[in-house]
Design a protein around this motif. Structure first.
Motif, PDB file in Angstrom:
ATOM      1  N   TYR A  94       0.848  -1.185   0.000  1.00 42.44           N
ATOM      2  CA  TYR A  94       0.000   0.000   0.000  1.00 42.44           C
ATOM      3  C   TYR A  94       0.891   1.244   0.000  1.00 42.44           C
ATOM      4  CZ  TYR A  94      -4.317  -2.565   1.073  1.00 42.44           C
ATOM      5  OH  TYR A  94      -5.409  -3.402   1.027  1.00 42.44           O
ATOM      6  N   LEU A  95       0.580   2.195  -0.853  1.00 40.52           N
ATOM      7  CA  LEU A  95       1.269   3.482  -0.873  1.00 40.52           C
ATOM      8  C   LEU A  95       0.359   4.478  -0.160  1.00 40.52           C
ATOM      9  CD1 LEU A  95       2.473   3.402  -4.583  1.00 40.52           C
ATOM     10  CD2 LEU A  95       3.787   2.790  -2.545  1.00 40.52           C
ATOM     11  N   VAL A  96       0.773   4.896   1.034  1.00 41.52           N
ATOM     12  CA  VAL A  96      -0.104   5.668   1.911  1.00 41.52           C
ATOM     13  C   VAL A  96       0.404   7.101   2.082  1.00 41.52           C
ATOM     14  CG1 VAL A  96      -1.209   5.761   4.179  1.00 41.52           C
ATOM     15  CG2 VAL A  96      -0.656   3.537   3.154  1.00 41.52           C
ATOM     16  N   PRO A  97      -0.325   8.090   1.586  1.00 45.13           N
ATOM     17  CA  PRO A  97       0.069   9.488   1.792  1.00 45.13           C
ATOM     18  C   PRO A  97      -0.098   9.876   3.256  1.00 45.13           C
ATOM     19  CG  PRO A  97      -1.536   9.263   0.014  1.00 45.13           C
ATOM     20  CD  PRO A  97      -1.531   7.982   0.765  1.00 45.13           C
TER      21      PRO A  97
ATOM     22  N   GLY B  42       3.357 -13.264   2.330  1.00 41.81           N
ATOM     23  CA  GLY B  42       2.006 -12.915   2.743  1.00 41.81           C
ATOM     24  C   GLY B  42       1.850 -11.635   3.516  1.00 41.81           C
ATOM     25  N   ALA B  43       2.936 -10.922   3.796  1.00 41.87           N
ATOM     26  CA  ALA B  43       2.844  -9.703   4.592  1.00 41.87           C
ATOM     27  C   ALA B  43       2.244  -8.548   3.788  1.00 41.87           C
ATOM     28  CB  ALA B  43       4.224  -9.305   5.105  1.00 41.87           C
ATOM     29  N   VAL B  44       1.508  -7.698   4.483  1.00 43.95           N
ATOM     30  CA  VAL B  44       0.998  -6.456   3.910  1.00 43.95           C
ATOM     31  C   VAL B  44       1.874  -5.320   4.420  1.00 43.95           C
ATOM     32  CG1 VAL B  44      -0.923  -4.833   3.861  1.00 43.95           C
ATOM     33  CG2 VAL B  44      -1.360  -7.287   3.708  1.00 43.95           C
ATOM     34  N   ILE B  45       2.438  -4.561   3.485  1.00 43.15           N
ATOM     35  CA  ILE B  45       3.340  -3.469   3.845  1.00 43.15           C
ATOM     36  C   ILE B  45       2.746  -2.146   3.381  1.00 43.15           C
ATOM     37  CG2 ILE B  45       5.612  -2.441   3.438  1.00 43.15           C
ATOM     38  CD1 ILE B  45       6.771  -5.231   3.274  1.00 43.15           C
ATOM     39  N   ALA B  46       2.766  -1.157   4.271  1.00 46.90           N
ATOM     40  CA  ALA B  46       2.353   0.203   3.920  1.00 46.90           C
ATOM     41  C   ALA B  46       3.603   1.062   3.827  1.00 46.90           C
ATOM     42  CB  ALA B  46       1.407   0.762   4.983  1.00 46.90           C
ATOM     43  N   GLU B  47       3.793   1.708   2.689  1.00 49.18           N
ATOM     44  CA  GLU B  47       4.975   2.560   2.506  1.00 49.18           C
ATOM     45  C   GLU B  47       4.566   4.021   2.642  1.00 49.18           C
ATOM     46  OE1 GLU B  47       8.159   4.863   0.780  1.00 49.18           O
ATOM     47  OE2 GLU B  47       6.512   4.400  -0.574  1.00 49.18           O
ATOM     48  N   ILE B  48       5.305   4.767   3.487  1.00 41.27           N
ATOM     49  CA  ILE B  48       5.017   6.183   3.697  1.00 41.27           C
ATOM     50  C   ILE B  48       6.308   6.987   3.564  1.00 41.27           C
ATOM     51  CG2 ILE B  48       3.029   5.755   5.193  1.00 41.27           C
ATOM     52  CD1 ILE B  48       4.776   6.285   7.605  1.00 41.27           C
ATOM     53  N   SER B  49       6.154   8.237   3.157  1.00 43.30           N
ATOM     54  CA  SER B  49       7.301   9.151   3.127  1.00 43.30           C
ATOM     55  C   SER B  49       7.223  10.046   4.364  1.00 43.30           C
ATOM     56  CB  SER B  49       7.288   9.991   1.846  1.00 43.30           C
ATOM     57  OG  SER B  49       6.144  10.805   1.808  1.00 43.30           O
ATOM     58  N   ASP B  50       8.169  10.970   4.493  1.00 45.70           N
ATOM     59  CA  ASP B  50       8.145  11.879   5.643  1.00 45.70           C
ATOM     60  C   ASP B  50       6.846  12.686   5.681  1.00 45.70           C
ATOM     61  OD1 ASP B  50      10.579  10.984   6.391  1.00 45.70           O
ATOM     62  OD2 ASP B  50      11.702  12.747   5.752  1.00 45.70           O
ATOM     63  N   ALA B  51       6.393  13.089   4.512  1.00 41.27           N
ATOM     64  CA  ALA B  51       5.156  13.865   4.400  1.00 41.27           C
ATOM     65  C   ALA B  51       4.691  13.830   2.958  1.00 41.27           C
ATOM     66  CB  ALA B  51       5.378  15.309   4.849  1.00 41.27           C
ATOM     67  N   GLY B  52       3.381  13.720   2.765  1.00 39.79           N
ATOM     68  CA  GLY B  52       2.839  13.751   1.415  1.00 39.79           C
ATOM     69  C   GLY B  52       2.800  12.385   0.749  1.00 39.79           C
TER      70      GLY B  52
ATOM     71  N   LEU C 121      -3.128   4.934  -2.424  1.00 45.45           N
ATOM     72  CA  LEU C 121      -4.184   5.710  -1.774  1.00 45.45           C
ATOM     73  C   LEU C 121      -4.033   7.178  -2.177  1.00 45.45           C
ATOM     74  CD1 LEU C 121      -4.201   3.106  -0.023  1.00 45.45           C
ATOM     75  CD2 LEU C 121      -4.765   4.557   1.928  1.00 45.45           C
ATOM     76  N   PRO C 122      -5.129   7.877  -2.429  1.00 48.08           N
ATOM     77  CA  PRO C 122      -5.037   9.309  -2.742  1.00 48.08           C
ATOM     78  C   PRO C 122      -4.785  10.102  -1.472  1.00 48.08           C
ATOM     79  CG  PRO C 122      -7.324   8.652  -2.633  1.00 48.08           C
ATOM     80  CD  PRO C 122      -6.517   7.390  -2.448  1.00 48.08           C
ATOM     81  N   GLY C 123      -4.224  11.287  -1.640  1.00 48.64           N
ATOM     82  CA  GLY C 123      -3.973  12.087  -0.448  1.00 48.64           C
ATOM     83  C   GLY C 123      -3.173  13.338  -0.728  1.00 48.64           C
ATOM     84  N   PRO C 124      -2.645  13.962   0.312  1.00 52.20           N
ATOM     85  CA  PRO C 124      -1.987  15.268   0.182  1.00 52.20           C
ATOM     86  C   PRO C 124      -0.659  15.221  -0.562  1.00 52.20           C
ATOM     87  CG  PRO C 124      -1.735  14.416   2.402  1.00 52.20           C
ATOM     88  CD  PRO C 124      -2.679  13.494   1.707  1.00 52.20           C
TER      89      PRO C 124
END
Length: 284
Positions: free
Chosen positions: A15-18, A84-94, A119-122
């Motif tokens: 998951y790409l999470v803003p 089988g792992a679910v990974i969410a990737e986040i940056s410092d911001a945005g 995922l959509p976001g800022p």
């Protein structure tokens, strides 16, 4: 050809999470849910992200994933998702991937047929663009420019001729020098916007000409991270397509010019990269 269905597989996925660029209330319900349910959170800076996750009540295991370890860490994350792992990737911001190494992980997921769910976001540059007052279509986003003036100049030459709004990021301690370099190439009356502290208490948009913003920041020390937007050059000639530029090169070659000289001349006259035109020409 490859087709991906993000939700049909029970195996691991990315998951790409803003994350908020300032105001924590900008976190979405879905983003918080994904972060809460993920097996691991791949964070650009675990310290910065740790503060955010603590405030929104997420305590999942974080894995450091930044530009200095991305190539070594990506195979480890791929193995986790294959298991089988679910990974969410986040940056410092945005938004992840934009100005961070997330694209490396996305490429590896695609290569290994692991679903990628965005995922959509800022996003700082999109947030600044819609409030800039400049035409939002089209626009060109450059990310962070090189630090040296000599390396920045080709970018400003492109912006000077661009019929699109140009956007880039700059750090406060480099802003004054960058604006001085910009002033050497863009006309003094060209309009720009400097946006800072977006979505935060001290959010500010400073609008004016290149000359005006140069004077302003020479007297007022820049604070906060900046998004710089350059207005389109409405008087610039329409940019020709690569096939059209290649036709011009062929015409000059037919008239007796060498291919090297023809490419150089066309690139200069139409404000495109000589190297890019060379590559396009030799692909034909």
């Amino acid at each position: 050809m490859q087709r991906q269905s993000s939700y049909s597989q029970d195996t691991g996925k990315l998951y790409l999470v803003p994350t908020p660029i300032g105001n924590l209330e900008d976190i979405t319900i879905r983003a918080k849910k994904v972060l809460t349910n993920a097996d691991y959170i791949a964070a650009e800076d675990t310290r910065t992200s740790g503060i955010l996750l603590e405030k929104i009540g997420v305590h999942n295991r974080m894995i450091s994933f930044h530009k200095y370890n991305s190539k070594e860490r990506a195979p480890e994350l791929i193995k986790l998702m294959q298991d089988g792992a679910v990974i969410a990737e986040i940056s410092d911001a945005g938004m992840p991937v934009i100005s961070d190494p997330g694209y490396i992980l996305v490429q590896e997921c695609i290569k290994h047929d692991i679903p990628v769910v965005p995922l959509p976001g800022p996003s700082a540059f999109a947030t600044a663009l819609i409030a800039s007052g400049f035409d939002a279509q089209p626009f060109t986003y450059y990310g962070f420019l090189p630090r040296k003036a000599s390396e920045q100049k080709p970018f400003f030459e492109q912006m000077n001729q661009a019929r699109a709004t140009s956007i880039f990021y700059e750090a406060p301690h480099r802003l004054v020098k960058t604006l001085k370099t910009m002033a050497q190439i863009l006309p003094a009356e060209r309009q720009i916007v400097a946006a800072r502290e977006l979505t935060k208490i001290h959010e500010e948009f400073i609008r004016g000409s290149v000359a005006e913003l140069n004077d302003y920041f020479a007297q007022n020390a820049p604070r906060g991270e900046f998004v710089i937007l350059v207005s389109p050059n409405t008087e610039a000639p329409k940019q020709l397509s690569w096939p059209e530029l290649i036709t011009l090169v062929d015409q000059l070659v037919a008239a007796g010019n060498s291919k090297k000289d023809a490419i150089k001349q066309v690139a200069k006259e139409h404000h495109v990269s000589k190297n890019e035109l060379y590559d396009q020409y030799h692909q034909e």
